[in-house]
Design a protein around this motif. Structure first.
Motif, short mmCIF file in Angstrom:
data_model
loop_
_atom_site.label_atom_id
_atom_site.label_comp_id
_atom_site.label_asym_id
_atom_site.label_seq_id
_atom_site.Cartn_x
_atom_site.Cartn_y
_atom_site.Cartn_z
N GLY A 104 2.79 -0.22 14.01
CA GLY A 104 1.26 1.26 13.69
C GLY A 104 0.48 1.10 13.80
O GLY A 104 -0.77 1.84 14.31
N ARG A 105 -0.44 0.46 13.15
CA ARG A 105 -1.58 -0.61 13.31
C ARG A 105 -1.92 -0.53 14.23
O ARG A 105 -3.17 -0.33 15.14
N SER A 106 -1.24 -1.49 15.29
CA SER A 106 -1.23 -1.98 16.61
C SER A 106 -1.83 -1.32 17.40
O SER A 106 -2.61 -1.45 18.25
N GLN A 107 -1.36 0.44 17.08
CA GLN A 107 -1.14 1.31 18.05
C GLN A 107 -1.83 2.21 17.97
O GLN A 107 -1.70 3.99 19.00
N GLY A 108 -2.23 2.18 16.55
CA GLY A 108 -3.02 3.58 15.92
C GLY A 108 -2.29 4.71 15.47
O GLY A 108 -2.99 5.47 15.50
N ARG A 109 -1.24 4.77 15.67
CA ARG A 109 -0.67 5.62 15.50
C ARG A 109 1.69 5.26 14.35
O ARG A 109 1.70 4.13 15.62
N LEU A 110 2.58 5.27 13.51
CA LEU A 110 3.06 5.23 13.29
C LEU A 110 4.27 6.07 14.68
O LEU A 110 3.82 7.24 15.01
N GLU A 111 5.03 5.33 15.13
CA GLU A 111 6.03 6.48 15.88
C GLU A 111 7.31 7.04 15.38
O GLU A 111 7.88 8.04 15.54
N ASP A 112 7.39 6.57 14.11
CA ASP A 112 8.48 7.73 12.62
C ASP A 112 7.65 7.27 11.50
O ASP A 112 8.41 7.05 10.76
N PRO A 131 5.71 -2.56 -7.25
CA PRO A 131 4.10 -1.90 -6.76
C PRO A 131 4.25 -1.38 -4.67
O PRO A 131 3.62 -1.00 -4.47
N THR A 132 5.46 -2.98 -4.49
CA THR A 132 5.30 -3.27 -2.91
C THR A 132 5.63 -1.43 -2.15
O THR A 132 4.75 -1.40 -1.08
N PRO A 133 6.97 -1.07 -2.54
CA PRO A 133 6.87 0.22 -1.72
C PRO A 133 5.27 1.03 -1.59
O PRO A 133 4.84 1.28 -0.44
N TRP A 134 4.97 1.82 -2.50
CA TRP A 134 3.57 1.96 -3.20
C TRP A 134 2.44 1.77 -1.95
O TRP A 134 1.37 2.25 -1.58
N VAL A 135 2.68 0.08 -2.34
CA VAL A 135 1.56 -0.21 -0.85
C VAL A 135 1.98 -0.12 0.72
O VAL A 135 0.58 -0.07 1.17
N VAL A 136 2.28 -0.04 0.41
CA VAL A 136 3.13 0.10 2.39
C VAL A 136 2.56 1.27 2.29
O VAL A 136 2.17 1.71 3.49
N LEU A 137 3.08 2.01 1.43
CA LEU A 137 2.54 4.24 1.50
C LEU A 137 1.56 4.73 1.37
O LEU A 137 1.27 5.28 2.04
N LEU A 138 0.26 3.31 1.29
CA LEU A 138 -0.99 4.13 1.01
C LEU A 138 -1.07 3.17 2.14
O LEU A 138 -2.31 4.05 3.38
N GLY A 139 -0.67 2.21 3.39
CA GLY A 139 -1.50 2.63 4.50
C GLY A 139 -0.73 3.26 5.16
O GLY A 139 -1.70 3.19 6.44
N VAL A 140 0.18 3.95 5.22
CA VAL A 140 0.67 4.70 5.88
C VAL A 140 -0.38 6.20 5.95
O VAL A 140 -0.08 6.41 6.84
N SER A 141 -0.44 5.99 4.84
CA SER A 141 -1.31 7.43 4.20
C SER A 141 -2.43 7.80 5.10
O SER A 141 -2.87 8.60 5.60
N ARG A 142 -3.27 6.24 5.12
CA ARG A 142 -4.55 6.19 5.67
C ARG A 142 -4.28 6.21 7.31
O ARG A 142 -5.18 6.87 7.82
N LEU A 143 -3.31 5.55 7.53
CA LEU A 143 -2.97 5.81 8.97
C LEU A 143 -2.74 7.33 9.82
O LEU A 143 -2.80 7.51 10.41
N GLU A 144 -1.59 7.94 8.47
CA GLU A 144 -1.66 9.13 8.77
C GLU A 144 -2.52 10.28 8.58
O GLU A 144 -2.32 11.49 8.84
N ARG A 145 -3.32 9.52 8.20
CA ARG A 145 -4.93 10.47 7.42
C ARG A 145 -4.08 11.60 6.74
O ARG A 145 -4.56 13.00 7.01
N TRP A 146 -3.62 10.88 5.83
CA TRP A 146 -3.36 11.87 4.83
C TRP A 146 -4.34 12.82 3.69
O TRP A 146 -5.60 11.92 4.08
#
Length: 316
Positions: A104-112, A131-146
């Protein structure tokens, strides 16, 4: 003359850094996938699982290994296959979600994005201390502009499980920068709060210097006269202080013990080079022994070329 001998060692990009079991796994995964065997998927999954089942409560090491594997396997079907086969295996779910985040980072968005979010939350339910599920979710929240309140809520979940998680702090300093969702003031406040209570050799010790390098890169990106005098950034108060402290302490024997210590030393070598502090950069390159990271060296071009040129200048 030890440094002169290390000069002759060709620089290498080593995402695993000095994690020898992880290096062996990456080498084995490459060799296994090249065989074309019918049982390749099973064998690769078993190899990954075996490594990730070691040191299961060393969150720093686990985060580092998961991050490297997600990047390494991002073009691969393996994380998806493992998560499909073992839907109640938290490690498999996190690796799959992290690999999707890398793409998703390489494409600028997550597909799903909802599916990736749900995968993280399922992994968090299955491994509530991890903590790793939350580390990934932190990255998701940034990419998806929560919303910022949502991002900070995820951030707090990481800290509740791993107080000094390096990946999470570096993620937040980027999130709070004006290039993403914040401001210079927010970055300074974040750094000040961290500095007041963080152990000097914590895994996230490079957060402040990372913020300074990001600001330096922002000046370079503006071009013109500002870019021409960008080196002055490193002679100004906060940047100079951060660089002075890191140069004085980080290369002390056994000072750093966290998994990504060599990545932090790469950051220090880069910043000292940018500041034209060649003499201080020399022992840092000696400690690195040719192990280079893609960032921040790739900012100036090919990372290996930039690393080797800087190393040679420090030795002259």
């Amino acid at each position: 003359m030890a440094f002169l001998s290390s000069r002759r060692r060709r620089a290498r990009l080593a995402p695993e850094l000095d994690d020898e079991p992880l290096r062996r796994l990456l080498k084995s995964l490459l060799a296994t996938t090249r065989t074309g065997m019918i049982a390749t998927t099973d064998l690769c999954i078993a190899q990954i699982s075996r490594l990730m089942n070691q040191d299961t409560d060393d969150w720093d090491r686990r985060t580092h290994r998961m991050s490297v594997l997600a990047e390494y396997l991002s073009p691969s079907y393996l994380p998806s296959a493992w998560a499909t086969r073992e839907p109640r295996n938290a490690t498999a779910l996190v690796l799959h979600a992290w690999e999707r985040l890398v793409q998703g980072r390489s494409q600028g968005r997550l597909e799903d994005a909802p599916e990736v979010t749900e995968t993280c939350l399922r992994a968090a339910d299955l491994a509530p201390q991890d903590p790793t599920p939350w580390v990934v979710l932190l990255g998701v929240s940034r990419l998806e502009r929560w919303q910022q309140s949502q991002v900070f809520a995820v951030w707090n979940e990481v800290l509740a499980r791993d107080r000094w998680n390096r990946e999470a702090y570096l993620s937040m300093v980027r999130y709070l920068s004006p290039e993403e969702a914040g401001s210079r003031i927010q970055v300074l406040e974040f750094i000040d709060a961290l500095r007041s209570r963080m152990p000097a050799n914590a895994p996230c010790a490079a957060t402040e210097l990372t913020a300074q390098v990001l600001q330096y890169h922002a000046v370079l990106a503006r071009g013109g006269i500002e870019a021409l005098v960008a080196r002055n950034h490193w002679s100004q108060g906060p940047a100079a202080q951060a660089l002075d402290h890191a140069a004085r302490t980080w290369v002390q024997p056994e000072f750093f013990r966290h998994a990504a210590a060599l990545a932090d030393l790469n950051l220090l070598a880069y910043a000292l080079t940018a500041a034209d502090r060649r003499q201080q950069a020399r022992p840092v390159f000696e400690a690195l022994r040719g192990t280079a990271t893609g960032w921040p060296w790739r900012t100036g071009g090919d990372p290996l070329t930039e690393f080797e040129q800087a190393q040679n200048r420090a030795a002259s």
